[in-house]
Design a protein around this motif. Structure first.
Motif, short mmCIF file in Angstrom:
data_model
loop_
_atom_site.label_atom_id
_atom_site.label_comp_id
_atom_site.label_asym_id
_atom_site.label_seq_id
_atom_site.Cartn_x
_atom_site.Cartn_y
_atom_site.Cartn_z
N CYS A 145 0.87 -1.19 0.00
CA CYS A 145 0.00 0.00 0.00
C CYS A 145 0.90 1.23 0.00
CB CYS A 145 -0.91 0.00 1.20
SG CYS A 145 -1.89 1.50 1.41
N ALA A 146 0.78 2.02 -1.04
CA ALA A 146 1.54 3.26 -1.17
C ALA A 146 0.69 4.43 -0.70
CB ALA A 146 1.99 3.46 -2.61
N ALA A 147 1.20 5.19 0.25
CA ALA A 147 0.45 6.30 0.84
C ALA A 147 1.04 7.63 0.40
CB ALA A 147 0.48 6.20 2.36
N SER A 148 0.17 8.61 0.21
CA SER A 148 0.62 9.95 -0.13
C SER A 148 -0.43 10.96 0.28
CB SER A 148 0.91 10.05 -1.63
OG SER A 148 -0.26 9.83 -2.38
N GLY A 149 0.02 12.19 0.49
CA GLY A 149 -0.91 13.28 0.76
C GLY A 149 -1.23 13.52 2.22
N PHE A 150 -0.60 12.76 3.10
CA PHE A 150 -0.79 12.99 4.54
C PHE A 150 0.47 12.57 5.28
CE2 PHE A 150 -1.54 8.57 5.95
CZ PHE A 150 -1.79 7.93 4.74
N THR A 151 0.53 12.90 6.56
CA THR A 151 1.74 12.63 7.35
C THR A 151 1.73 11.17 7.77
OG1 THR A 151 1.54 14.90 8.17
CG2 THR A 151 3.17 13.49 9.23
N PHE A 152 2.16 10.34 6.89
CA PHE A 152 2.06 8.89 7.02
C PHE A 152 2.58 8.37 8.36
CE2 PHE A 152 1.95 4.57 5.56
CZ PHE A 152 3.09 3.96 6.05
#
Length: 117
Positions: A21-28
């Motif tokens: 799962c690749a996350a983007s757009g927030f402070t992971f």
């Protein structure tokens, strides 16, 4: 905000798959990350989660000893290693991000896992 799952597919019973799962757009790094799954005709259920600090994991009883969740706070990725897969693991698997103090929660679009001979 995006959560993009990959790695699903068709596998025989006893086989393995690794979901990403690749996350983007927030402070992971500040979010608890989870994997949920939903089988046909059933409610969505929590499979596993991992804390934002320390990387502590929890697992549903049905997957303990077979699945392993991990995260990489540099790459903003989470992974689900699934071993000894069973037909009852067949479901759409969703990536989920949650923080008790920040915006969200967020869901990915899901990836299909089918365990069948």
């Amino acid at each position: 905000v995006q959560l993009v799952e990959s790695g699903g597919g068709l596998v025989q019973p006893g086989g393995s798959l690794r979901l990403s799962c690749a996350a983007s757009g927030f402070t992971f790094s500040r979010y608890v990350m989870s994997w949920y799954r939903q089988a046909p005709g059933k409610e969505r259920e929590l499979v596993t989660n991992i804390t934002s600090v320390g990387g502590f994991t929890n697992y549903a009883d049905s997957v303990k000893g077979r699945f392993t969740m991990s995260r990489d706070n540099i790459k903003n990725m989470v992974y689900l290693q699934m071993n000894s897969l069973k037909p009852e693991d067949t479901a759409v698997y969703y990536c989920h991000a949650h923080s008790p103090v920040l915006a969200g929660p967020y869901w990915g679009q899901g990836t299909q896992v089918t365990v069948s001979s």
